[in-house]
Scaffold this active site. Sequence first.
Site, PDB file in Angstrom:
ATOM      1  N   CYS A   8       0.819  -1.195   0.000  1.00 54.23           N
ATOM      2  CA  CYS A   8       0.000   0.000   0.000  1.00 54.23           C
ATOM      3  C   CYS A   8       0.873   1.273   0.000  1.00 54.23           C
ATOM      4  CB  CYS A   8      -0.973  -0.052   1.176  1.00 54.23           C
ATOM      5  SG  CYS A   8      -2.308   1.159   1.119  1.00 54.23           S
ATOM      6  N   HIS A  58      -3.050  -5.394   0.841  1.00 52.64           N
ATOM      7  CA  HIS A  58      -2.358  -5.755   2.089  1.00 52.64           C
ATOM      8  C   HIS A  58      -2.324  -7.270   2.270  1.00 52.64           C
ATOM      9  CE1 HIS A  58      -1.659  -1.860   4.116  1.00 52.64           C
ATOM     10  NE2 HIS A  58      -2.751  -1.457   3.494  1.00 52.64           N
ATOM     11  N   GLU A  77      -0.456  -8.910   4.078  1.00 51.25           N
ATOM     12  CA  GLU A  77      -0.096  -9.247   5.461  1.00 51.25           C
ATOM     13  C   GLU A  77      -1.291  -9.272   6.413  1.00 51.25           C
ATOM     14  OE1 GLU A  77       0.124  -4.696   5.421  1.00 51.25           O
ATOM     15  OE2 GLU A  77       0.358  -6.361   4.019  1.00 51.25           O
TER      16      GLU A  77
END
Length: 295
Positions: free
Chosen positions: A113, A207, A209
């Site tokens: 991002c 994202h 993660e």
Amino acid sequence: MTAMRPLRLLVVEGNPKAMRERHAAVSGQTPSAFYADILSGLAADETLEATVDVCFPADEGANLPDGSDLASYDGVAITGSGLNLWKAERESLVQVDFARAVYDAGVPFFGSCWGLQVAAAAAGGEVKLNPQGREIGIARAIHITDAGRGHPLHAGRTQVFDAPAIHSDEVAAVPPGAIVTATNDLCAVQAAEIRHGNGVFWGVQFHPEYTFAELGGILSRYTPIMLEEGFFRDGEEAAGYITDLVALDADPGRKDVAWRLGVAPSVLDPKIRRTELINWLTLQVLPTASARLRG
């Protein structure tokens, strides 16, 4: 055969102190601490050891690695952030300078991002407010571009996929020589490879993660904005959506919740969801670290 030493990774916190403390008050961790835990866990999944340091370039007087210190890392990753590059604030611009130092050090480089936006700006690209509006929750129908087909960043991905996301800005102009590897209708640059100076950056606008609990915590902070922008009709509807995200995190087998939120099985699977991070670790960081060890 020489034993592999532990990987040495650096996570760059994208938020200034006040922003990351607000995040931690809801989510329980700062973005950088969360990212460091995810990287440590992914390394362990690949039977690797990793030590993960964190730095805070947005902080006044931050003691940042440079030169040989940066070059001693096997990989550098930048987190998301609540900042906007187009505002040209000091906290943003110092991160662009730091990204240039990472490129100069020739260390494998990744960003989610904000990380993609900073790396693009550091290499000569431009970041602007997305005229199509905010992408938040789950980014839909991301598809791999012709240039991205066969790119190792997306190894193992289907041609079209969804992913957790939250951003209002986009890379509006890619740096010279950058390869856009994924896109969707809402954001032209969903993933890219950028080569600049001595370095290679792999990054994504989404994202990989995130857990669903982390996403729910962020959306709880963004609820006033989401109400203002028309994503929810009222606070009760927002709270219900966030409750569903947290429930799905606790039990990915909740078919009723996944159906209600429109979350595909591939997004529920953390290994698939984190494809790009895993590929960066195994196909960029590890080979480079092994070559350095042999050298």
